[in-house]
Design an enzyme around this catalytic site. Structure first.
Site, short mmCIF file in Angstrom:
data_model
loop_
_atom_site.label_atom_id
_atom_site.label_comp_id
_atom_site.label_asym_id
_atom_site.label_seq_id
_atom_site.Cartn_x
_atom_site.Cartn_y
_atom_site.Cartn_z
N ASP A 182 0.85 -1.19 0.00
CA ASP A 182 0.00 0.00 0.00
C ASP A 182 0.89 1.25 0.00
O ASP A 182 2.11 1.15 -0.03
CB ASP A 182 -0.95 -0.02 1.21
CG ASP A 182 -0.19 -0.09 2.54
OD1 ASP A 182 0.88 -0.72 2.58
OD2 ASP A 182 -0.66 0.49 3.53
N HIS A 508 1.63 -8.98 -3.21
CA HIS A 508 0.66 -7.88 -3.17
C HIS A 508 1.40 -6.54 -3.17
O HIS A 508 2.08 -6.20 -2.19
CB HIS A 508 -0.19 -8.03 -1.90
CG HIS A 508 -1.21 -6.97 -1.72
ND1 HIS A 508 -2.39 -6.93 -2.43
CD2 HIS A 508 -1.25 -5.90 -0.90
CE1 HIS A 508 -3.12 -5.90 -2.04
NE2 HIS A 508 -2.44 -5.24 -1.11
N ASP A 560 0.38 -17.47 -4.31
CA ASP A 560 1.17 -16.43 -4.97
C ASP A 560 0.27 -15.64 -5.92
O ASP A 560 0.40 -15.70 -7.14
CB ASP A 560 2.35 -17.05 -5.74
CG ASP A 560 3.26 -15.97 -6.33
OD1 ASP A 560 3.23 -14.83 -5.82
OD2 ASP A 560 3.97 -16.28 -7.30
N GLU A 569 2.05 -10.50 0.89
CA GLU A 569 2.46 -9.11 0.74
C GLU A 569 3.99 -9.01 0.84
O GLU A 569 4.68 -9.96 1.19
CB GLU A 569 1.78 -8.24 1.82
CG GLU A 569 1.90 -6.76 1.49
CD GLU A 569 0.79 -5.89 2.09
OE1 GLU A 569 -0.11 -6.41 2.77
OE2 GLU A 569 0.83 -4.67 1.85
O1 9MR Z 1 2.81 -7.31 9.45
C1 9MR Z 1 1.58 -7.00 10.07
C2 9MR Z 1 1.10 -8.19 10.84
O2 9MR Z 1 1.99 -8.49 11.89
C3 9MR Z 1 -0.31 -7.93 11.38
O3 9MR Z 1 -0.81 -9.11 11.95
C4 9MR Z 1 -1.21 -7.48 10.23
C5 9MR Z 1 -2.64 -7.15 10.70
O4 9MR Z 1 -2.64 -6.06 11.55
O5 9MR Z 1 -0.68 -6.35 9.60
C6 9MR Z 1 0.58 -6.57 9.02
O6 9MR Z 1 1.03 -5.39 8.48
C7 9MR Z 1 0.37 -4.88 7.33
C8 9MR Z 1 -0.09 -3.48 7.68
O7 9MR Z 1 -1.11 -3.55 8.63
C9 9MR Z 1 -0.52 -2.69 6.45
N1 9MR Z 1 0.50 -2.70 5.43
C10 9MR Z 1 0.87 -4.04 5.04
C11 9MR Z 1 1.40 -4.84 6.20
C12 9MR Z 1 1.84 -6.23 5.79
O8 9MR Z 1 0.80 -7.04 5.40
#
Ligand code: 9MR
Length: 595
Positions: A182, A508, A560, A569
């Protein structure tokens, strides 16, 4: 190469095996009896043979497996592993396996930069793009830039925080790294990534000339060449400067605190280059955790930058001290999970005792001051276990704090006890790793969101344990754990783009979005995917559609696909973990003397 047909039952480290490390493979087989195997060299001569160890049905994969221990093959070269009943499978023993992984993992960060053009001269035309988020919010451009970002309006924040928070100022927060796929920029997660990058350099100073040379000025693909500063420090500075820009200005009730994050108001779709982002962006409420992330990383940055840029080091330390005081004044301003549904992730954290501890450790290591030492000694985190076998993460920074306190030269009175904690933590992780037929240093319940980074963070702990003790079994556990990441796993996939023979490439991302728009590139070589996520309540629609009843072995909970944001991601703190793990493996060194 990537689509080469191989025997899908044989799972190996597709990138290669170290001549002096563990050399094992896993084969999927229902046979209750051991299977005969042979290794043939490039000329077809049998150089090793034996039988597999049947391990029955393994719970994280749901597969019946055998382990093949085909080492030691000391001679580098291509080999073939022939297991009874399977097609011959290529394996390779290679020198210099990990340094390219380290460099590629670090090169990811320039490509994640916001607020700067990504130059074709540096990264090639495929990855070049215009600077993102540099126009002024409300201006004529479509891109709602980060040069003058407003605070989130109070009408919206009440539902998130249970209290109306906003403020009238705007901040110039251009720069920093995009967190993930994002366009959000998050101080908390930026903090762990900066700490791991700085840690790679700080460790290199102990590891010797080869490590220092590998990371010096000119080592990475980034613009700041010729300044005599190690590239990895310059990359960390890009984020440190952003974190310092996120500080609440003088005059406000929360002056000195650090905004938790800046991101779009509402989610955008894929693909979307940063320059094309049409959404307004807001500063979200400051948090104690973000403030302590600045305190810790600015303090660490100060001691590492001092030889290269004294005024900058001074500025960092001042920022670190100011953030520390602000956090003490506002010790419980938490980022709630509720602020993670509308255009950005929450990075929620309501236990900041570990962030306080981490900041105090870094400030102590940089200043040697008694007040910080006292805080460390009396913190509940000091005696607590900071090394869960499932790995530390962005919200549990006690592990990095203790690794630094144990390994960075300092006069902390009980330093040897801290070192013992690190080594004990590493040995617990190694014990888990040794039980696993896939070689992975994760417990059965460890396949959570970002599981690959949990594994990589565990490798950092194993590495620190080795650095402190010289215990070869910790080095071996770290080496073998990479087997899992690079193909010896239930799906037979390498989770690092460009590494191995069947690697993932559709992570992602709004701009490495080839799967959504063939004109855009795949994620760059060296991008690690989040990996299997068995927490079905966090699943995205793509993975949910694959397993509508939620029934799927933990290791299989991955796809994937570019829209699978909960399993696939890319994120700065995952690539920084890959850098930390591969830096250790590339440059193991003699034990640190801790008195
Ligand atoms: O890496 C983060 C993970 O530990 C959490 O469980 C999750 C849900 O809160 O969020 C992950 O981080 C994401 C973030 O919230 C938004 N940008 C992408 C991050 C990776 O997926």
């Amino acid at each position: 190469m990537n689509d080469e047909v191989q025997d899908s039952r044989v799972r190996v480290n597709q990138h290669g095996y170290c001549a002096d490390g563990p050399q094992r493979a896993t084969v999927v087989s229902e046979s209750a009896d051991a299977l005969a195997w042979q290794v043939r060299d490039g000329d077809g001569a049998v150089v090793a043979s034996g039988v597999t160890s049947p391990r029955g049905v393994e719970e994280t994969s749901g597969l019946a497996v055998h382990v093949v221990d085909f080492g030691p093959l000391r001679e580098p070269g291509p080999y073939t592993l022939v297991i009874a009943g399977c097609r011959p499978h290529p394996i390779e023993v290679r020198d210099g396996l990990y340094e390219p992984l380290l460099i590629d993992a670090l090169n990811y960060f320039y490509l994640a930069r916001s607020g700067i053009e990504i130059s074709a001269d540096i990264v090639g035309a495929e990855y070049a793009r215009a600077a993102g988020h540099v126009s002024v919010a409300g201006g004529a451009d479509v891109n709602q830039g980060d040069l003058g970002v407003a605070c989130q309006p109070a009408d919206e924040t009440e539902a998130l925080y249970g209290t109306r928070w906003s403020a009238d100022y705007r901040l110039d927060v251009a720069g920093g790294w995009y967190d993930a796929g994002d366009h959000g920029k998050y101080v908390v997660n930026g903090g762990i990534a900066v700490a791991q990058l700085l840690g790679v350099w700080e460790r290199a100073l102990r590891a010797g000339d080869a490590a220092v040379a590998a990371l010096g000025d000119g080592a990475l693909r980034l613009p700041e060449h010729g300044d005599g500063v190690p590239d990895v420090l310059n990359e960390a500075r890009w984020e440190l400067d952003f974190m310092m820009a996120m500080v609440v200005p003088e005059g406000d009730a929360l002056a000195g605190m650090v905004h938790h994050k800046v991101h779009d108001h509402g989610w955008t779709g894929l693909p979307m280059l940063p320059i094309d982002d049409p959404r307004p962006r807001y500063l979200h409420r400051p948090s104690t955790a973000a403030t302590l992330n600045l305190a810790a990383t600015a303090a660490q940055g100060a001691r590492l930058w001092r030889p290269y840029d004294e005024p900058y080091a001074h500025r960092l330390l001042a920022a670190g001290r100011a953030a520390w005081l602000a956090a003490l004044a506002h010790p419980d301003l938490y980022a709630p999970v509720a602020d993670g549904a509308n255009g950005g992730g929450p990075y929620d954290d309501d236990d900041v005792s570990d962030e306080f501890y981490w900041a105090a450790v870094e400030l102590f290591l940089t200043t040697g001051e008694g007040a910080f030492e006292e805080f460390v000694q009396t913190s509940p985190v000091h005696e607590a276990d900071s090394f869960p076998v499932g790995g530390f993460r962005w919200d549990a920074m006690g592990a990095i704090a203790k690794i630094d306190l144990a390994t960075v030269a300092n006069d902390f009175p009980n330093r040897a006890l801290v070192a013992e904690q690190v080594v004990a933590g590493a040995r617990r992780i190694a014990a888990v790793q040794q039980e696993q037929p896939w070689g992975v240093a994760l417990p059965p319940d460890g396949f959570i969101w970002g599981s690959n980074s949990q594994l990589l963070d565990n490798i950092q702990v194993l590495g620190a344990g080795y650095d402190l003790s010289g215990d070869e079994s910790l080095l071996a556990a770290a080496q073998e754990s990479l087997d899992y990441l690079l193909g010896r796993n239930a799906l037979g996939l390498s989770y690092v783009t460009g590494y191995g023979s069947r690697w993932v490439r559709n992570q992602h991302s709004r701009w490495f979005a080839h799967q959504a728009d063939p004109a855009l590139p795949h994620p760059p070589r060296g991008s690690v995917a989040g990996g299997p996520n068995a927490l079905t309540d966090t699943w995205d629609p793509i993975i949910r559609d694959l397993y509508p009843d939620g029934e799927c072995a933990p290791q299989a909970a991955y796809v994937d696909h570019i829209e699978s944001w909960s399993t696939n991601e890319i994120t700065v703190n995952w690539n920084s973990a890959l850098a930390a793990a591969s830096a250790f493996l590339a440059f193991p060194h003699a034990p640190v003397a801790v008195s």
